[in-house]
Design a protein around this motif. Structure first.
Motif, PDB file in Angstrom:
ATOM      1  N   SER A  32       0.556  -1.002  -0.042  1.00  0.00           N
ATOM      2  CA  SER A  32      -0.357   0.212   0.423  1.00  0.00           C
ATOM      3  C   SER A  32       0.576   1.370  -0.257  1.00  0.00           C
ATOM      4  O   SER A  32       1.986   1.289   0.463  1.00  0.00           O
ATOM      5  N   PRO A  33       0.329   1.982  -0.475  1.00  0.00           N
ATOM      6  CA  PRO A  33       0.574   3.469  -0.086  1.00  0.00           C
ATOM      7  C   PRO A  33       1.537   3.787   1.404  1.00  0.00           C
ATOM      8  O   PRO A  33       2.442   4.332   1.541  1.00  0.00           O
ATOM      9  N   ALA A  34       1.016   3.694   2.017  1.00  0.00           N
ATOM     10  CA  ALA A  34       1.423   3.740   3.485  1.00  0.00           C
ATOM     11  C   ALA A  34       2.335   3.090   3.577  1.00  0.00           C
ATOM     12  O   ALA A  34       2.833   3.722   4.472  1.00  0.00           O
ATOM     13  N   GLU A  35       2.437   1.419   3.489  1.00  0.00           N
ATOM     14  CA  GLU A  35       3.313   1.025   3.928  1.00  0.00           C
ATOM     15  C   GLU A  35       4.406   1.590   3.409  1.00  0.00           C
ATOM     16  O   GLU A  35       5.929   1.359   3.690  1.00  0.00           O
ATOM     17  N   GLU A  36       4.843   1.521   1.786  1.00  0.00           N
ATOM     18  CA  GLU A  36       5.719   2.555   1.230  1.00  0.00           C
ATOM     19  C   GLU A  36       6.867   3.749   1.759  1.00  0.00           C
ATOM     20  O   GLU A  36       7.354   3.571   1.625  1.00  0.00           O
ATOM     21  N   PHE A  37       5.200   4.261   1.637  1.00  0.00           N
ATOM     22  CA  PHE A  37       5.956   5.369   2.992  1.00  0.00           C
ATOM     23  C   PHE A  37       6.574   5.287   4.164  1.00  0.00           C
ATOM     24  O   PHE A  37       7.444   5.818   4.447  1.00  0.00           O
ATOM     25  N   TYR A  38       5.942   5.027   4.944  1.00  0.00           N
ATOM     26  CA  TYR A  38       6.654   3.931   6.104  1.00  0.00           C
ATOM     27  C   TYR A  38       8.046   3.659   5.776  1.00  0.00           C
ATOM     28  O   TYR A  38       9.085   3.942   6.552  1.00  0.00           O
ATOM     29  N   THR A  39       8.296   2.284   4.860  1.00  0.00           N
ATOM     30  CA  THR A  39       9.594   2.114   4.898  1.00  0.00           C
ATOM     31  C   THR A  39      10.319   2.089   3.808  1.00  0.00           C
ATOM     32  O   THR A  39      11.619   2.406   4.874  1.00  0.00           O
ATOM     33  N   ARG A  40       9.868   2.993   2.930  1.00  0.00           N
ATOM     34  CA  ARG A  40      11.022   3.601   2.254  1.00  0.00           C
ATOM     35  C   ARG A  40      11.033   5.190   1.715  1.00  0.00           C
ATOM     36  O   ARG A  40      11.937   5.388   1.921  1.00  0.00           O
ATOM     37  N   LYS A  41      10.314   6.162   2.613  1.00  0.00           N
ATOM     38  CA  LYS A  41      10.523   7.569   2.812  1.00  0.00           C
ATOM     39  C   LYS A  41      10.761   7.726   4.528  1.00  0.00           C
ATOM     40  O   LYS A  41      11.870   8.260   4.315  1.00  0.00           O
ATOM     41  N   GLN A  75      15.124   0.322   2.855  1.00  0.00           N
ATOM     42  CA  GLN A  75      15.668  -0.011   1.372  1.00  0.00           C
ATOM     43  C   GLN A  75      17.072  -0.282   1.174  1.00  0.00           C
ATOM     44  O   GLN A  75      17.603  -0.898   0.297  1.00  0.00           O
ATOM     45  N   LYS A  76      17.798   0.985   2.067  1.00  0.00           N
ATOM     46  CA  LYS A  76      19.560   1.342   2.347  1.00  0.00           C
ATOM     47  C   LYS A  76      20.027   0.821   3.499  1.00  0.00           C
ATOM     48  O   LYS A  76      21.167   0.763   3.316  1.00  0.00           O
ATOM     49  N   SER A  77      19.378  -0.390   3.737  1.00  0.00           N
ATOM     50  CA  SER A  77      20.005  -0.900   4.643  1.00  0.00           C
ATOM     51  C   SER A  77      19.716  -2.830   4.837  1.00  0.00           C
ATOM     52  O   SER A  77      18.663  -3.308   4.288  1.00  0.00           O
ATOM     53  N   SER A  78      21.160  -3.683   4.643  1.00  0.00           N
ATOM     54  CA  SER A  78      20.732  -5.123   4.596  1.00  0.00           C
ATOM     55  C   SER A  78      20.297  -6.165   5.348  1.00  0.00           C
ATOM     56  O   SER A  78      20.359  -6.896   5.439  1.00  0.00           O
ATOM     57  N   GLY A  79      19.861  -4.903   6.688  1.00  0.00           N
ATOM     58  CA  GLY A  79      19.280  -5.733   8.191  1.00  0.00           C
ATOM     59  C   GLY A  79      20.911  -5.358   8.922  1.00  0.00           C
ATOM     60  O   GLY A  79      21.446  -4.156   8.987  1.00  0.00           O
ATOM     61  N   LEU A  80      21.098  -6.451  10.066  1.00  0.00           N
ATOM     62  CA  LEU A  80      21.389  -5.416  11.585  1.00  0.00           C
ATOM     63  C   LEU A  80      23.107  -5.682  10.677  1.00  0.00           C
ATOM     64  O   LEU A  80      24.210  -4.533  11.794  1.00  0.00           O
ATOM     65  N   TYR A  81      23.473  -6.780   9.740  1.00  0.00           N
ATOM     66  CA  TYR A  81      25.211  -6.609   9.393  1.00  0.00           C
ATOM     67  C   TYR A  81      25.308  -4.921   8.971  1.00  0.00           C
ATOM     68  O   TYR A  81      26.219  -4.628   8.420  1.00  0.00           O
ATOM     69  N   THR A  86      21.449   4.751  16.488  1.00  0.00           N
ATOM     70  CA  THR A  86      21.794   3.022  15.926  1.00  0.00           C
ATOM     71  C   THR A  86      20.230   3.173  15.850  1.00  0.00           C
ATOM     72  O   THR A  86      19.877   2.306  14.526  1.00  0.00           O
ATOM     73  N   THR A  87      19.469   3.376  16.246  1.00  0.00           N
ATOM     74  CA  THR A  87      17.881   3.486  15.752  1.00  0.00           C
ATOM     75  C   THR A  87      17.746   4.349  14.839  1.00  0.00           C
ATOM     76  O   THR A  87      16.297   4.338  14.705  1.00  0.00           O
ATOM     77  N   LEU A  88      18.126   5.906  14.956  1.00  0.00           N
ATOM     78  CA  LEU A  88      18.196   6.489  13.492  1.00  0.00           C
ATOM     79  C   LEU A  88      18.492   5.862  12.851  1.00  0.00           C
ATOM     80  O   LEU A  88      17.857   7.235  11.545  1.00  0.00           O
ATOM     81  N   THR A  89      19.949   4.709  11.851  1.00  0.00           N
ATOM     82  CA  THR A  89      20.008   4.491  11.263  1.00  0.00           C
ATOM     83  C   THR A  89      19.419   4.346   9.873  1.00  0.00           C
ATOM     84  O   THR A  89      17.477   3.778  10.282  1.00  0.00           O
ATOM     85  N   HIS A  90      18.971   3.781   9.036  1.00  0.00           N
ATOM     86  CA  HIS A  90      18.373   3.843   7.855  1.00  0.00           C
ATOM     87  C   HIS A  90      17.900   1.885   8.237  1.00  0.00           C
ATOM     88  O   HIS A  90      16.887   1.659   7.742  1.00  0.00           O
ATOM     89  N   GLY A  91      18.350   0.921   8.846  1.00  0.00           N
ATOM     90  CA  GLY A  91      18.447  -0.209   9.861  1.00  0.00           C
ATOM     91  C   GLY A  91      18.106  -0.162  11.202  1.00  0.00           C
ATOM     92  O   GLY A  91      17.732  -0.967  11.322  1.00  0.00           O
TER      93      GLY A  91
END
Length: 560
Positions: A154-163, A168-174, A407-412
């Motif tokens: 949904s547009p709301a999901e992409e706003f939350y995760t991608r904006k 998307q700029k993090s591959s995980g905790l690594y 650390t919680t303010l990073t992309h991941g």
């Protein structure tokens, strides 16, 4: 005695009550209770929830208010008056409060980002025509023949995760990626509000909670009325309350009920101790415990209607079952599901602004409580150093919390938030409260504790409360701890499965606070002079009792 008399007091009784309600009623009441309720049998879940509240949550809540009010001191120094060997509990509580502040305020910062983003004619998560959207973005509101697939977002999901998160700029905790400067600004503003609310003590925080604790109720009622008028709202309410009696035979339902009431009321975080320590000695903390517990539980129940009227509306719009729409839990419910519904209402900008303002205020007064617990505990333990340095100490504490949150303010950062939420205050806080209940009921003595309550209130707690404190509440906590340890579902967020090493890090985070308790026990036993039997006697007996015994022996020796 002078220190007791010079201690700050609440300006008004309502300042205290609103502070306790503000701490207990937090974001979890809005996102966690409705989800757990429908997942565990709808209306049938209210039976284990009520029983766990009566026999477990409320007695612990009452105990902590009474302890704080009688001893008039924070979570560290109180133990020398109860059972000195358990003083490590106070240090553990402070470390847990820091871990919570590292992630909890970041969630409020996300809400502030949404709040700022809502001041537009068209909300930015309404359509799929934005730079951050992907081909999977599917907008089904106001459109016909739209197919919703497993890949649809949904547009709301992409706003939350991608904006907002830019996950998307993090591959995980690594690889958590860089820091989002917009979120740093939001968090800085949140901590600035927190600092100026706490820097002068309960005199200032007691005034701020008149706004932060009451505003959410006004907003909840507005959203409830709006939700009830939406098409399909009844479907959500039926789904929320429809009883599934078979679920009551499952142990998991009772564990969820116990955990929900415990984390909702919040005994053991040192907050109730700290807030009650600024009360007048004869304040009726029994009535306060009943009233604030009832308000907290009813707020959770009301929030369910607010959330599920909207989920029913979304199910109607998507032509899906409510169960499929309501699969989100945790922050996703507040940052994806509800905003998505708001975006497609008439007057969406207004409803978005008040919804996220409610989230900010719900979060803020819980932060006030959590940090006040640490401030009171440390200042009461080291009064000669910090008594006249409160503003500077609060600034130092806020700075530590801000740096710990980076650390919680990073992309991941969302992955870090989930890890801290799961392990920072999970089994460790449950174990701390179990030991607190045992120390007070078994070592300090239930009769002595009841005498303390009688000295304040003029009446002794009844047999129900005594049985709960001595046996039922500790058993209730042990039950949650064992069940939590035996049932550890795999940790995941969005489509990311947490690696094994991160789970080990999580257990270390949980153990790092609890370890203070055995460490302090060993330290106290080693440094106390005398034989092992004498050391144990000194370490277990309250210091006041030792002084009284010493005074009695002096009096006896002076008698000819």
């Amino acid at each position: 005695m002078t220190q007791m008399d010079s201690r700050d007091k609440w300006s008004k009784k309502m300042d205290f009550l609103l502070s306790v309600i503000g701490f207990a009623v937090d974001l979890g009441n809005v996102w966690r209770f409705p989800y757990i309720c429908y997942q565990n049998g709808g209306g049938a879940f209210l039976i284990p929830y009520t029983l766990m509240a009566i026999f477990g949550g409320v007695p612990l809540f009452y105990m902590e208010l009474a302890l704080g009010q009688f001893h008039r001191t924070g979570a560290i120094s109180i133990w020398k008056r109860i059972c000195p060997i358990f003083k490590g509990i106070g240090f553990a509580i402070c470390i847990i409060a820091l871990y919570v502040s590292f992630y909890y305020n970041t969630i409020i910062a996300w809400a502030l980002y949404y709040f700022y983003s809502s001041f537009t004619g068209t909300l930015p998560w309404t359509s799929c025509d934005n730079p951050w959207n992907t081909p999977n973005c599917t907008n089904y509101f106001g459109q016909s023949n739209v197919t919703w697939t497993t890949f649809s977002k949904s547009p709301a999901e992409e706003f939350y995760t991608r904006k907002v998160l830019e996950i998307q700029k993090s591959s995980g905790l690594y690889d958590v990626g860089g820091i989002r400067w917009q979120l740093i600004l939001c968090l800085f503003l949140i901590f600035t509000i927190v600092y100026f609310s706490l820097w002068k003590g309960v005199k200032t925080s007691g005034k701020v909670v008149w706004v932060t604790a009451t505003l959410p109720y006004i907003v909840l009622l507005i959203l409830l009325v709006r939700g009830a008028t939406l098409p399909g709202a009844w479907r959500g309410i039926v789904f929320y309350l429809r009883p599934d009696w078979e679920k009551l035979m499952s142990t998991a339902v009772w564990v969820d009920a116990a955990a929900q009431i415990f984390f909702s009321l919040g005994p053991g975080f040192g907050v109730l101790l700290a807030l009650a320590s600024y009360n007048h000695f004869n304040n009726n903390c029994y009535r306060d415990a009943i009233v604030t517990s009832a308000v907290n539980c009813l707020t959770s129940f009301l929030s369910g209607f607010v959330i599920f009227t909207v989920l029913g509306y979304m199910a109607e719009m998507r032509d899906m079952e409510v169960e499929d729409v309501a699969k989100d839990k945790g922050p996703s419910l507040l940052f994806i599901t509800y905003p998505e519904a708001i975006a497609n209402m008439v007057g969406s900008t207004f409803f978005a602004i008040i919804f996220f303002l409610m989230m900010i205020t719900l979060g803020l007064d819980s932060t006030f409580g959590g940090l006040e617990a640490v401030i009171t505990a440390v200042m009461d333990e080291y009064p000669h150093i910090l008594e006249k340095q409160r503003e500077l100490f609060v600034l130092s504490l806020i700075t530590i919390c801000f740096l710990g949150s980076l650390t919680t303010l990073t992309h991941g950062g969302a992955y870090v938030v989930k890890l801290l939420e799961e392990f920072g205050a999970g089994c460790s806080i449950l174990a701390v409260v179990l030991l607190e209940a045992i120390a007070v009921s078994w070592f300090y003595g239930i009769q002595r504790f009841c005498n303390d309550v009688k000295a304040m209130l003029g009446f002794t707690p009844g047999i129900f409360w005594k049985v709960c404190w001595v046996a039922i509440s500790p058993a209730f906590l042990a039950f949650i701890i064992v069940s939590s340890l035996l049932d550890q579902p795999p940790l995941m967020l969005f489509d990311y499965h947490y690696p094994e090493w991160s789970i080990s890090v999580g257990y270390l985070i949980g153990a790092s606070s609890f370890i203070c308790i055995p460490f302090y026990m060993v330290y106290k036993l080693v440094w106390t002079p005398g034989s092992l039997k004498q050391r144990l006697a000194v370490c277990i007996r309250p210091e006041k009792a030792i002084r009284d015994q010493h005074a009695d022996s002096v009096c006896m020796s002076s008698v000819p």
